[in-house]
Design an enzyme around this catalytic site. Structure first.
Site, PDB file in Angstrom:
ATOM      1  N   LYS A  46       0.854  -1.191   0.000  1.00 52.58           N
ATOM      2  CA  LYS A  46       0.000   0.000   0.000  1.00 52.58           C
ATOM      3  C   LYS A  46       0.881   1.229   0.000  1.00 52.58           C
ATOM      4  O   LYS A  46       2.013   1.197   0.497  1.00 52.58           O
ATOM      5  CB  LYS A  46      -0.875   0.018   1.251  1.00 52.58           C
ATOM      6  CG  LYS A  46      -2.097   0.886   1.107  1.00 52.58           C
ATOM      7  CD  LYS A  46      -3.174   0.136   0.357  1.00 52.58           C
ATOM      8  CE  LYS A  46      -4.496   0.836   0.363  1.00 52.58           C
ATOM      9  NZ  LYS A  46      -5.594  -0.098   0.093  1.00 52.58           N
ATOM     10  N   GLY A  79     -20.690   6.737   4.302  1.00 52.19           N
ATOM     11  CA  GLY A  79     -19.629   7.154   3.365  1.00 52.19           C
ATOM     12  C   GLY A  79     -20.042   6.890   1.933  1.00 52.19           C
ATOM     13  O   GLY A  79     -20.177   5.740   1.529  1.00 52.19           O
ATOM     14  N   GLY A 112     -18.378   7.916  -0.947  1.00 51.17           N
ATOM     15  CA  GLY A 112     -17.306   8.205  -1.910  1.00 51.17           C
ATOM     16  C   GLY A 112     -17.479   7.262  -3.086  1.00 51.17           C
ATOM     17  O   GLY A 112     -18.586   6.767  -3.346  1.00 51.17           O
ATOM     18  N   ASN A 113     -16.396   6.975  -3.775  1.00 52.91           N
ATOM     19  CA  ASN A 113     -16.466   6.114  -4.951  1.00 52.91           C
ATOM     20  C   ASN A 113     -17.130   4.775  -4.628  1.00 52.91           C
ATOM     21  O   ASN A 113     -18.048   4.333  -5.316  1.00 52.91           O
ATOM     22  CB  ASN A 113     -15.043   5.938  -5.511  1.00 52.91           C
ATOM     23  CG  ASN A 113     -15.038   5.041  -6.722  1.00 52.91           C
ATOM     24  OD1 ASN A 113     -15.944   5.114  -7.550  1.00 52.91           O
ATOM     25  ND2 ASN A 113     -14.058   4.172  -6.818  1.00 52.91           N
ATOM     26  N   GLY A 164     -18.838   3.664  -1.632  1.00 51.03           N
ATOM     27  CA  GLY A 164     -20.165   3.730  -1.005  1.00 51.03           C
ATOM     28  C   GLY A 164     -21.215   4.301  -1.958  1.00 51.03           C
ATOM     29  O   GLY A 164     -22.356   3.816  -2.012  1.00 51.03           O
TER      30      GLY A 164
END
Ligand code: GLU
Length: 422
Positions: A110, A223, A225-226, A228
């Site tokens: 990551k 959430g 965002g992309n 959710g």
């Protein structure tokens, strides 16, 4: 729990707690456990960026390579103000586990940059993205370590990164990054793959565990965002099987017992930058959203959303973890005691890395697939991973997360053993 103990609940500490629970059941030898506890390599870099006002700002960047016994390192890059080494170590570790659960031929890694992207102009964001690649170029590559998007990074950023890598390598290298725009060698449906993968798993769970419940099943999403936002749209169009009654973004949370018109709400958020003040919606707090009496709660933001502080208030029958690490181990103990079904992140959100694998394969072979092919393969992968996790949980009489760890850790340990200590 004392404050001191709570302070220890960092994402990496949580990840190790989860690992130890599975290793106790598997009776993994301590030598093997010692190898997979810590990342194999960690690189920190300062990334200088020329800002629009002429000043130079220096950003802190990270790449943690957890384990590559099963294949090249793989995992996203996060741009967020709270990114630190502990978080990136945890996220890298979870990637190794995720690729093991899904049986894609990668290890785990990551990356991240400590930055608030909302403060950057598009030009500054591009220079930061290219700067990241210049610093980390020696340790990444299509057969070494393949980054992808994560929170607050996106296909455009992957296009800049892939381009910078290709310039440095002196040749077009699309397979060095996944999650690129389709026009630049990205896979069809990579953008919706994390959400869609979660929905494929959800469909299986419902078949097995919720078959007698009357529909639509009520859903709260923490959430949008992309990931959710994507799952909200997919569930909205799913034959009235689901009713999205609550949603939140980083600023607001809203509730409507009749269910939201999700595409309309998302369009409003895009135009006005807020989900508040929407017709028929009641504003609630984020904590109230988490405590709603719904069938399915979907945490899709960042780590440590559900902790000892609020776990006892959770009334959802099932939690589908689309964020990485949204439930702390202490909170999980409480939820399991209360019979909440938890579909763990390392399974539920693994659709992203699975289609990343498809993208990388397409880049390497130069032969591209259509949407039906991607979807058929994604559905098959997610459903068979769920089946394996479920069977393992029955064999070992344990929860689904621990079962997923048992599956993944045995593969990593075996691969590591085959290579020997070197
Ligand atoms: N960042 C995503 C994850 O956490 C995707 C990683 C990838 O595609 O390599 O799973």
């Amino acid at each position: 729990m004392t404050i001191k103990e709570m302070e220890r609940e960092t994402p990496f500490q949580n990840a190790l707690n989860q690992l130890e629970k599975a290793c106790d059941i598997l009776q993994v030898e301590s030598d093997a456990l010692n190898i997979i506890r810590e990342p194999q390599k960690t690189m920190l870099a300062s990334i200088p960026v020329k800002m629009d006002n002429g000043e130079t700002r220096v950003f802190q960047g990270y790449r943690v390579q957890h384990n590559n016994a099963r294949g090249p390192y793989k995992g996203g890059i996060r741009f967020h103000p709270n990114v630190d080494l502990d978080e990136v170590k945890a996220l890298a570790f979870w990637m190794s586990v995720k690729t093991g659960v899904l049986d894609v031929p990668y290890g785990g890694a990551k990356g991240g940059v400590t930055v608030d992207v909302k403060e950057l102009s598009p030009g500054e964001l591009e220079r930061l993205s290219r700067g990241f690649v210049r610093q980390f170029y020696p340790i990444i590559g299509p057969d070494t370590d393949i980054p992808a998007p994560d929170a607050y990074t996106n296909p455009q950023i992957m296009a800049w990164m892939m381009d910078e890598y290709s310039i440095l390598a002196g040749q077009k290298t699309p397979a060095a990054f996944t999650g690129k725009p389709v026009e630049n060698g990205g896979s069809i449906d990579r953008d919706t793959s994390t959400s869609q993968g979660g929905v494929y798993v959800l469909e299986e769970v419902i078949k097995h565990r919720f078959k007698d419940r009357k529909k639509p099943l009520t859903v709260a999403i923490y959430g949008i965002g992309n990931v959710g936002g994507g799952v909200a749209e997919i569930l909205h169009y799913a034959n009235n099987d689901f009713k999205i009654v609550a949603l939140s973004d980083s600023k607001n949370a809203v509730y409507n017992e009749k269910g939201f018109d999700v595409p309309f709400l998302m369009a409003k958020k895009n135009e006005e930058g807020t989900i508040a003040g929407f017709n028929g919606a009641k504003e609630i707090s984020h904590e109230e959203l988490l405590a709603l009496d719904v069938d399915i709660l979907i945490p899709a933001a960042l780590e440590n959303t559900i902790t000892v502080e609020n776990a006892n208030g959770i009334r959802a029958k099932m939690i589908l973890e689309l964020a990485n690490g949204p439930i702390t181990p202490e909170a999980e103990r409480i939820l399991l005691k209360n019979n909440t079904l938890i579909i763990p992140d390392i399974l539920a959100n693994a659709g992203g890395v699975t289609v990343s694998y498809f993208e990388w394969s397409q880049n390497k072979s130069g032969y591209y697939w259509d949407s039906s092919e991607v979807q058929a393969k994604l559905s098959k992968k997610m459903k068979s991973a769920y089946k394996n996790v479920l069977e393992t949980s029955k064999t070992y009489k344990t929860d689904l997360r621990t079962a997923a760890y048992i599956l993944a850790v045995s593969k990593i340990v075996k691969a590591q053993e085959n290579l020997g200590v070197r």
